[in-house]
Design a protein around this motif. Structure first.
Motif, PDB file in Angstrom:
ATOM      1  N   MET A   1      42.282  39.136  24.304  1.00 51.24           N
ATOM      2  CA  MET A   1      42.045  39.898  25.539  1.00 51.24           C
ATOM      3  C   MET A   1      40.675  40.571  25.501  1.00 51.24           C
ATOM      4  SD  MET A   1      44.140  43.123  27.157  1.00 51.24           S
ATOM      5  CE  MET A   1      45.673  42.260  27.447  1.00 51.24           C
ATOM      6  N   GLN A   3      37.938  43.415  25.884  1.00 51.94           N
ATOM      7  CA  GLN A   3      38.072  44.828  25.571  1.00 51.94           C
ATOM      8  C   GLN A   3      37.223  45.672  26.489  1.00 51.94           C
ATOM      9  OE1 GLN A   3      37.727  45.432  21.385  1.00 51.94           O
ATOM     10  NE2 GLN A   3      39.625  44.325  21.092  1.00 51.94           N
ATOM     11  N   GLN A   4      36.546  45.027  27.416  1.00 53.57           N
ATOM     12  CA  GLN A   4      35.614  45.753  28.266  1.00 53.57           C
ATOM     13  C   GLN A   4      35.662  45.188  29.680  1.00 53.57           C
ATOM     14  OE1 GLN A   4      31.985  46.388  26.228  1.00 53.57           O
ATOM     15  NE2 GLN A   4      30.838  46.895  28.043  1.00 53.57           N
ATOM     16  N   LEU A  23      43.359  43.824  31.656  1.00 50.61           N
ATOM     17  CA  LEU A  23      42.930  44.862  30.711  1.00 50.61           C
ATOM     18  C   LEU A  23      43.323  46.256  31.224  1.00 50.61           C
ATOM     19  CD1 LEU A  23      41.349  45.869  28.249  1.00 50.61           C
ATOM     20  CD2 LEU A  23      39.259  45.705  29.595  1.00 50.61           C
ATOM     21  N   HIS A  26      47.062  46.659  30.645  1.00 45.92           N
ATOM     22  CA  HIS A  26      47.374  46.873  29.228  1.00 45.92           C
ATOM     23  C   HIS A  26      47.060  48.319  28.831  1.00 45.92           C
ATOM     24  CE1 HIS A  26      47.490  46.325  24.902  1.00 45.92           C
ATOM     25  NE2 HIS A  26      46.271  46.830  24.842  1.00 45.92           N
ATOM     26  N   THR A  27      45.922  48.806  29.312  1.00 41.87           N
ATOM     27  CA  THR A  27      45.527  50.180  28.986  1.00 41.87           C
ATOM     28  C   THR A  27      46.467  51.171  29.678  1.00 41.87           C
ATOM     29  OG1 THR A  27      43.276  49.311  28.942  1.00 41.87           O
ATOM     30  CG2 THR A  27      43.504  51.696  28.821  1.00 41.87           C
ATOM     31  N   ASN A  30      49.658  52.033  27.896  1.00 38.86           N
ATOM     32  CA  ASN A  30      49.536  53.054  26.856  1.00 38.86           C
ATOM     33  C   ASN A  30      49.408  54.453  27.441  1.00 38.86           C
ATOM     34  OD1 ASN A  30      49.491  51.310  24.412  1.00 38.86           O
ATOM     35  ND2 ASN A  30      47.780  50.426  25.503  1.00 38.86           N
ATOM     36  N   SER A  44      40.050  61.842  25.139  1.00 39.09           N
ATOM     37  CA  SER A  44      39.018  60.796  25.224  1.00 39.09           C
ATOM     38  C   SER A  44      37.796  61.166  26.071  1.00 39.09           C
ATOM     39  CB  SER A  44      39.615  59.510  25.795  1.00 39.09           C
ATOM     40  OG  SER A  44      40.744  59.133  25.076  1.00 39.09           O
ATOM     41  N   TYR A 302      39.091  55.585  31.953  1.00 41.69           N
ATOM     42  CA  TYR A 302      38.851  55.408  30.524  1.00 41.69           C
ATOM     43  C   TYR A 302      37.983  54.172  30.270  1.00 41.69           C
ATOM     44  CZ  TYR A 302      39.889  54.418  25.616  1.00 41.69           C
ATOM     45  OH  TYR A 302      39.786  54.132  24.278  1.00 41.69           O
ATOM     46  N   ALA A 305      34.412  54.607  31.563  1.00 43.53           N
ATOM     47  CA  ALA A 305      33.684  55.546  30.690  1.00 43.53           C
ATOM     48  C   ALA A 305      33.342  54.887  29.366  1.00 43.53           C
ATOM     49  CB  ALA A 305      34.505  56.805  30.462  1.00 43.53           C
ATOM     50  N   SER A 306      34.224  54.025  28.866  1.00 39.05           N
ATOM     51  CA  SER A 306      33.997  53.438  27.535  1.00 39.05           C
ATOM     52  C   SER A 306      32.825  52.460  27.543  1.00 39.05           C
ATOM     53  CB  SER A 306      35.260  52.731  27.044  1.00 39.05           C
ATOM     54  OG  SER A 306      35.441  51.508  27.712  1.00 39.05           O
ATOM     55  N   GLU A 308      29.923  53.120  28.823  1.00 39.94           N
ATOM     56  CA  GLU A 308      28.667  53.863  28.793  1.00 39.94           C
ATOM     57  C   GLU A 308      28.494  54.553  27.453  1.00 39.94           C
ATOM     58  OE1 GLU A 308      26.760  53.635  31.553  1.00 39.94           O
ATOM     59  OE2 GLU A 308      28.359  52.379  32.370  1.00 39.94           O
ATOM     60  N   LYS A 309      27.282  54.457  26.912  1.00 35.76           N
ATOM     61  CA  LYS A 309      26.984  55.222  25.701  1.00 35.76           C
ATOM     62  C   LYS A 309      26.657  56.654  26.082  1.00 35.76           C
ATOM     63  CE  LYS A 309      26.899  52.591  21.886  1.00 35.76           C
ATOM     64  NZ  LYS A 309      25.701  51.977  21.379  1.00 35.76           N
ATOM     65  N   LEU A 310      27.055  57.570  25.219  1.00 35.08           N
ATOM     66  CA  LEU A 310      26.766  58.992  25.431  1.00 35.08           C
ATOM     67  C   LEU A 310      25.266  59.192  25.600  1.00 35.08           C
ATOM     68  CD1 LEU A 310      28.493  61.636  25.242  1.00 35.08           C
ATOM     69  CD2 LEU A 310      27.597  61.844  22.944  1.00 35.08           C
TER      70      LEU A 310
END
Lengths: 311, 185
Positions: A1, A3-4, A23, A26-27, A30, A44, A302, A305-306, A308-310
């Motif tokens: 699957m 992941q992004q 995706l 699936h997220t 959870n 998160s 989530y 947001a995941s 993007e880098k901080l």
């Protein structure tokens, strides 16, 4: 699957892939576990600020997004057009740029103009989530609808879904169609001829004007309200007549050999498209939809947001 | 891929698991107030083996068991290149006032355990938390975290890689060590 997600924004279901949808589901599985815990919160998004910009009224979607953001520990800024400088003549781009200069990472926007989220996405550097743009799309509603259907029926491939009501003015209908077709479901839209777009079959759906036949056929009936506020001319003689031909009541449901699961994105106009005893019946999963709404919106926030880098 | 060096073969692997289970039994008696929590995904494999051995070696042992996914609690969200996909958390009890044995396969930087400890806070305030790990890589800690029960200690450079193979998905139980230049799986 995967992941992004394949996209930086969620502007509509039309612009994401089947893999993206899977995706997100699936997220969301959870996150559904998380929101059923005694402490319903994860850390998160603790360094993410989200602005909820609502240029149009909303209760459910707005609370659902706000809850989703808070359960991910994001900082939340709320904005509603009624109490803002929009009334003083500010443009959309100016309003949003002002908010962004306060260092906002994500924008959840509802706007009466179709394409408004796309307009922003082209111009500003934040993740945009469309929370409904005019009669165009309402992607998170379609996601939670399909997710709720999947909970009832399993894999949606080949499943029979009816969308009933004011198809023409409904962004929920359009997003549902894109989502369900991507997941391989069969879709029928049902309503009065004046409330169904002439060329809707080009989206791969069938059209029916007969409510009873449609309900007999369907595994799920997703029922929509009549959007009087978007109707510029008289499309139906009266709500009472609409209700006679296209309203679902207990007697109709009891006379069916096969009773479909009843869904509604809200707000319900009780006594028009659904009678109260149907809306509250054992066939209805309307309140499960609301719960799944929070989980799916958490998943979308989530996953975007995941990417993007901080900074 | 080049073969890694076997640092724990099938026979010793089983002995190590037996020893760990006996150490846990020694400390927890009848497990009256103890629960066991495996960290998804590879800690769960270890937890299930340890639990089977505890039950075999100590018939009276009765405890709650849960699986904990720590993806949403990680400290590298929005900092790593590729996002991680979550697994399910299956923890249908509160740990308030309980003795918790946390299980993971490899203790390395300690960041997974830190995330697990913050995740555990959402299930109550435990009386005590212990950590059981099969491999303890002692030289690579980023945080002041240590294991209470250790299978094997591995002292190596940061770039080296340790892999635990389980007989459910591999031919046999064993632990492999890949030195820095061969680390790719």
């Amino acid at each position: 699957m995967n992941q992004q997600l394949s996209t930086k924004h969620l502007l509509g279901i039309k612009y994401i892939t089947k893999e993206d949808i899977e995706l997100i589901f699936h997220t969301a599985d959870n996150f559904k576990e998380v929101i059923n815990r005694p402490i319903k919160k994860v850390p998160s998004l603790r360094d993410v600020t989200v602005a909820n910009l609502f240029f149009e009224n909303s209760t459910r979607t707005r609370i659902s997004f706000e809850l989703a953001e808070k359960r991910l520990s994001a900082d939340v800024v709320n904005f509603s057009a009624a109490a803002s400088s929009v009334k003083k003549g500010e443009t959309l781009l100016d309003t949003v740029n002002n908010i962004l200069s306060m260092k906002v990472d994500m924008v959840v926007m509802r706007h009466p103009a179709p394409g408004a989220p796309q307009f922003l996405a082209d111009r500003i550097d934040a993740n945009i989530i469309n929370a409904g743009d005019g009669t165009h799309e309402h992607p998170t509603q379609a996601l939670l609808d399909a997710y709720s259907m999947r909970e009832q029926l399993g894999n949606l491939k080949g499943k029979k879904i009816a969308i009933i009501g004011d198809i023409k003015h409904s962004r929920v209908a359009l997003s549902n169609i894109y989502c369900l077709k991507k997941l391989g479901a069969k879709v029928v839209v049902c309503g009065p001829p004046t409330l169904i777009q002439k060329h809707i079959s080009t989206l791969g759906v069938d059209v029916s004007y007969n409510l009873r036949e449609t309900l007999e056929w369907a595994d799920v009936a997703n029922v929509l309200r009549i959007q009087l506020e978007r109707q510029d001319i008289q499309y139906i003689p009266s709500l009472r007549e609409y209700s006679q031909y296209y309203g679902i009541n207990r007697a109709l449901l009891d006379s069916l050999k096969n009773v479909p699961v009843i869904m509604h994105p809200g707000p319900i106009n009780r006594g028009v498209e659904l009678s109260s005893d149907v809306a509250d019946s054992e066939h209805s999963i309307i309140l499960q939809q609301v719960e799944n709404g929070v989980a799916n919106r958490m998943a979308v926030l989530y996953l975007l947001a995941s990417r993007e880098k901080l900074k | 891929m080049k073969e890694g060096k076997i640092i724990l073969d099938k026979g010793k692997f089983q002995l190590t698991l037996e020893r760990l289970s006996h150490q846990v039994i020694e400390n927890h008696g009848d497990f009256e107030n103890t629960c066991i929590i495996g960290i998804q995904e590879r800690g769960v494999l270890l937890a299930e083996r340890i639990i089977a051995l505890i039950k075999k070696n100590h018939k009276k042992a009765k405890f709650q068991y849960g699986k904990l996914d720590i993806t949403f609690y990680r400290d590298d969200f929005r900092r790593r290149d590729t996002p991680l996909s979550p697994s399910s958390t299956e923890l249908d009890f509160l740990i308030e006032g309980k003795r918790v044995i946390l299980i993971d396969d490899v203790l390395y930087t300690g960041r997974t355990i830190q995330a697990a400890l913050s995740a555990l806070q959402d299930f109550g305030r435990p009386l005590q938390v212990e950590l059981l790990t099969l491999v303890n890589r002692r030289f690579n800690r980023h945080l002041p975290i240590k294991a209470d029960y250790t299978g094997i200690n591995v002292d190596s450079l940061d770039e080296a890689y340790v892999k635990v193979e389980w007989n459910d998905e591999h031919p046999e139980d064993r632990i492999l060590f890949f030195s820095a230049d061969k680390k790719k799986q």
